[in-house]
Structures are given as structure tokens and as C-alpha cells.
Design a protein around this motif. Structure first.
Motif, PDB file in Angstrom:
ATOM      1  N   TRP A  37      20.980  13.872 -13.247  1.00 38.33           N
ATOM      2  CA  TRP A  37      19.482  13.802 -13.620  1.00 38.33           C
ATOM      3  C   TRP A  37      19.197  12.699 -14.607  1.00 38.33           C
ATOM      4  N   HIS A  75      14.630  10.186 -10.981  1.00 36.97           N
ATOM      5  CA  HIS A  75      14.874  11.161 -11.574  1.00 36.97           C
ATOM      6  C   HIS A  75      16.317  11.962 -11.027  1.00 36.97           C
ATOM      7  N   GLN A 105      11.563  10.189 -14.356  1.00 41.59           N
ATOM      8  CA  GLN A 105      11.657  11.303 -15.362  1.00 41.59           C
ATOM      9  C   GLN A 105      11.536  10.716 -16.690  1.00 41.59           C
ATOM     10  N   TRP A 164       7.456  17.210 -11.501  1.00 35.41           N
ATOM     11  CA  TRP A 164       8.841  16.990 -11.668  1.00 35.41           C
ATOM     12  C   TRP A 164       9.190  15.801 -12.780  1.00 35.41           C
ATOM     13  N   GLU A 165       8.250  14.678 -12.489  1.00 34.27           N
ATOM     14  CA  GLU A 165       8.422  13.739 -13.424  1.00 34.27           C
ATOM     15  C   GLU A 165       8.392  13.948 -14.701  1.00 34.27           C
ATOM     16  N   GLY A 167       9.430  16.542 -16.360  1.00 39.53           N
ATOM     17  CA  GLY A 167      10.500  17.351 -16.742  1.00 39.53           C
ATOM     18  C   GLY A 167      10.087  18.607 -17.023  1.00 39.53           C
ATOM     19  N   ASP A 169       8.463  20.934 -15.274  1.00 35.69           N
ATOM     20  CA  ASP A 169       7.674  21.190 -13.687  1.00 35.69           C
ATOM     21  C   ASP A 169       6.783  22.087 -13.554  1.00 35.69           C
TER      22      ASP A 169
END
Length: 438
Positions: A37, A75, A105, A164-165, A167, A169
Motif C-alpha cells: 500500500w 494506492h 493515496q 479510498w484515496e 486513506g 475510507d
């Protein structure tokens, strides 16, 4: 805790990084997150730099193997197959030479590179200059992508197109915008996370349906940034992402004095100023915090979350702002066993055990403590660091912690928690570390 016990805990942290090493890259934890990740690896590289600069470089170099030709660092990089995580590479359907996800991310990479380089120089590591130079260019390509793909209107704020980008979520910050995203998907959802962790600690099924709808939408765009921007049903100019990018840009400016051309130094300086100006406009004195912007509705995202304080890592506040922010952070700590919660206990959205809706994350506290130090709030920074270290020493190297009880939650033997422990334990007992920025 005596020195010997602290030494043993430091060794345990190193052992977790070794346990999660998959050949030059580190998984966050076994099974729950079996790939590399993006921002996890950046924090892990900083941890490795404390005792093995060569391995720290390797962490960043393996991450850059997944960098796209347009500069985006995805990510997730799927270096090796695993059936313990959804969505895997077959769902993303990207066409990179190494299987990756199609989103990004928080760009901690530039921050990590500066610290890894300085550790390598101090250790006299051979080829440090060459390795930093190559990674500097990768970071610069990434920052250019951010401004081109995620701030096309030059607001000085970079946008996320998927929760999700960020971090974070399932943060309450996304509730209003995410509610507009349909729950229909063309992908069969086979959640694996709730087989590893109690479902009460994870995003809800409805959240996942919306998350995967967004993946379907962008996959149908062929992962083309311009098509994604036009099609996005979720588009937030995020102050947390912008602040991290601005701080990473400041660190690249420092490295550019050695590794950049005159044109690159000017370019980075222009990027930095654009981001700082954008962030400064997001201050809301009536809230004592910064707010993101919903680019679809045009409304402020005023839900109280940790993101509201992240601009401290990049901006130098005036005296009125500094007093207001520190008082607000103190308010968020009241009545808790460990802070800083990702959502305050006085918020109706607060859930002390559910992922990004309340629990304490060591890396968030790491960044916010950095920001407080940058802004002269040394005592509060140290208390946050000490509280984080204490929580880890009591509960172990867990993914996150219940702020009301201190209980460890989520995955265990977690890589970035181990890295954060090693960094924060050193900082909590010293003054001024980790706060420098141009």
C-alpha cells in the motif's frame, strides 16, 4: 516502563517489519492487507530509516515499480497474487506493466524520501545520492500528476475521486457526498476483510457497494484522468490530501537544492505556493478548523474529522488560528483514554470502534504532532506522541485504537504502527524533532 522493556518493544517493532517483509516491500499486515500500500510504505520507509537505510530505500523503490507512465503512484501494487483481499487486480482491470489499483493515496512519499536520504547520508550509505536522485524524479512526476489530474481548475486544492484515496475510507467527512453514489455495481462483491476482522470495526456493506460502484465507473473510463474527472459522482477537494501534498512538496524543495535543476526548483516553489494559498482559504474561524470542499455540490464539508487539523503539517498559522486550533484539539481529547480521535466523541457520527469514524490511528497522530510542532505547540505535540506510544505499549501494534478504552482494534502486527512506535517513542522524549519544513 523501564528502559529494558522499551528496548524489547523497539525490537518487537523491528520484528513486525521483518515479519511483513515480502522481498523489499512490506505488507501492512498478513492476510487482511497482503499487498504493498502506498502511504503505508512511505511511513514504513521512515521507520526502516532509523536502523536500515538501504532497506528504507528499497521500500520506496519497490513502490515506484508501480508508478504509472503519467506519474500517478497507485494506492496498491499487486507484486504477488493473494486470494485474501477484495478487490484484487482482476476487479481494477488496469493495464500497467505490474498489476495495480487505479486510484492513489496520500502522497507521503516525498516526506519519506527526505528522511530516508538524510538517514542514508548520516550512515554513509554507498550510492545514496544516486538512489535519492532517481526517487526524487519519481516524486516530482507524481506531484505534477496531482496538479494536472486532480486540480485542473487551479483551486490550489487537490481532489479525491474515491474515499479510498483519502486513506480515511469510511470517514463521516464523506457521508453526504457518498450518499449520492448509487449502490448498484457490475462487480460481484466478495468482501474478505470481515473474515479477518470483526465487522463492527469495518465499513458497512452499503459503503462497500458505493465504493465498488466508483471503481466500476472509473474502470469504464479506461482509467483516463480526464474522463474520470468528468464522470466522477464523488469529487472532494480534500484538505488532508492537499496538506500532505504541500508538506511533501516542501520536502522535495529541500531535496531539489541538491537533486533538482533551477527549473525544477522554481516549479516546486510554484506548486508549494499554490497549495498553501488553497489551504489557507479553507480556514473557518467559527469552527476553529479547516474544511474540505464538495466540488459537486459546492458546499463545505464541515463534518469534524482529523482531516480538519491536517493543514498544520504545511501551514504556519497566525496567533489567533494557533490558539483556536490547539483549544479545539484539547476539546477533542476531553474524557478519552487516548486521543486524537478521527471523529470527536461529541459528534453524532462518532463510533469508537469502526475504522475511520472515531478510532485513533498512530500515523494520523504522527502527522498532526508534526504540524503542531511546526506551529510552536510543542507541549501538545509531545502529549499526543506520548499518548500514542502509551496506547501501543498497552495494547500492542494494532491497526487502530478505541479512544474511549485504549483497546487495540483492526489488524494486528501492523507495519505502520510499528514504524510509528519507533519514530514517536524517540520524539516524545526529545524537543523539536520532525517538524522542519521550508
Amino acid at each position: 516502563m523501564n528502559d529494558m522493556t522499551r528496548f524489547d518493544r523497539d525490537e518487537a517493532a523491528r520484528a513486525i517489519l521483518a515479519r511483513n517483509d515480502r522481498g523489499g516491500y512490506t505488507v501492512p499486515t498478513d492476510r487482511l492487507y497482503p499487498f504493498q500500500w502506498n502511504w503505508d510504505s512511505a511511513f514504513v520507509a521512515i521507520g526502516f530509516a532509523l536502523f536500515d537505510a538501504d532497506r528504507a530505500y528499497r521500500e520506496l523503490e519497490r513502490l515506484v515499480e508501480g508508478q504509472w507512465d503519467d506519474g500517478m503512484i497507485p494506492h496498491i501494487v499487486f507484486h504477488a497474487p493473494s486470494d485474501t483481499y477484495f478487490p484484487g487486480p482482476e476487479v481494477w482491470g488496469t493495464r500497467h506493466r505490474i498489476p495495480t489499483s487505479g486510484i492513489t493515496q496520500p502522497p507521503v512519499f516525498g516526506m519519506a524520501l527526505r528522511q530516508v536520504h538524510e538517514a542514508a547520508v548520516k550512515a554513509g550509505l554507498p550510492q545514496a545520492q544516486e538512489r535519492t536522485s532517481a526517487l526524487f524524479q519519481a516524486a516530482l512526476r507524481s506531484h505534477r500528476w496531482w496538479l494536472r489530474a486532480r486540480d485542473p481548475d487551479s483551486l490550489g486544492l487537490v481532489a479525491i475521486l474515491h474515499p479510498w484515496e483519502s486513506g480515511s475510507d469510511n470517514s463521516p467527512a464523506w457521508d453526504v457526498a457518498l450518499a449520492r453514489v448509487p449502490t448498484t455495481t457490475t462487480t460481484t462483491i466478495r468482501r474478505k476483510d470481515t473474515g479477518h476482522v470483526d465487522a463492527a470495526m469495518r465499513p458497512r456493506d452499503e459503503d462497500y457497494q458505493r465504493f465498488i460502484h466508483l471503481v466500476d465507473t472509473y474502470r469504464d473510463c479506461g482509467w483516463d484522468p480526464q474522463r474520470q474527472w468528468a464522470a466522477a459522482p464523488f469529487k472532494i477537494a480534500d484538505v488532508q490530501m492537499t496538506a500532505i501534498l504541500a508538506r511533501a512538496t516542501a520536502d522535495l524543495m529541500h531535496l531539489a537544492e541538491t537533486f533538482g535543476s533551477a527549473e525544477e526548483r522554481t516549479e516546486l516553489s510554484d506548486i508549494h505556493r499554490r497549495l498553501l494559498d488553497g489551504l489557507a482559504r479553507r480556514w473557518r474561524p467559527e469552527l476553529s478548523r479547516f474544511v474540505s470542499l464538495d466540488l459537486i455540490s459546492g458546499e463545505d464539508v464541515d463534518a469534524p474529522t482529523q482531516a480538519c487539523f491536517m493543514p498544520l503539517v504545511a501551514l504556519r498559522l497566525d496567533d489567533v488560528q494557533r490558539k483556536a486550533v490547539t483549544a479545539e484539539i484539547e476539546r477533542w481529547h476531553q474524557g478519552l483514554i487516548v486521543g486524537l480521535p478521527t471523529t470527536p466523541s461529541f459528534s453524532p457520527a462518532f463510533e469508537p470502534k469502526r475504522y475511520w469514524r472515531g478510532p485513533v490511528w498512530a500515523v494520523v497522530n504522527w502527522l498532526i504532532a508534526d504540524g503542531l510542532r511546526l506551529n510552536g505547540a510543542e507541549d501538545l505535540a509531545r502529549r499526543i506522541e506520548q499518548g500514542t506510544v502509551g496506547a501501543i505499549e498497552r495494547a500492542g501494534f494494532c491497526e487502530y485504537f478505541d479512544p474511549t478504552t485504549g483497546e487495540g482494534l483492526g489488524g494486528d502486527a501492523f507495519s505502520w504502527t510499528a514504524a510509528a512506535y519507533m519514530v514517536l517513542r524517540r520524539r516524545a522524549g526529545s524537543s523539536g524533532a520532525g517538524a522542519e519544513a521550508p
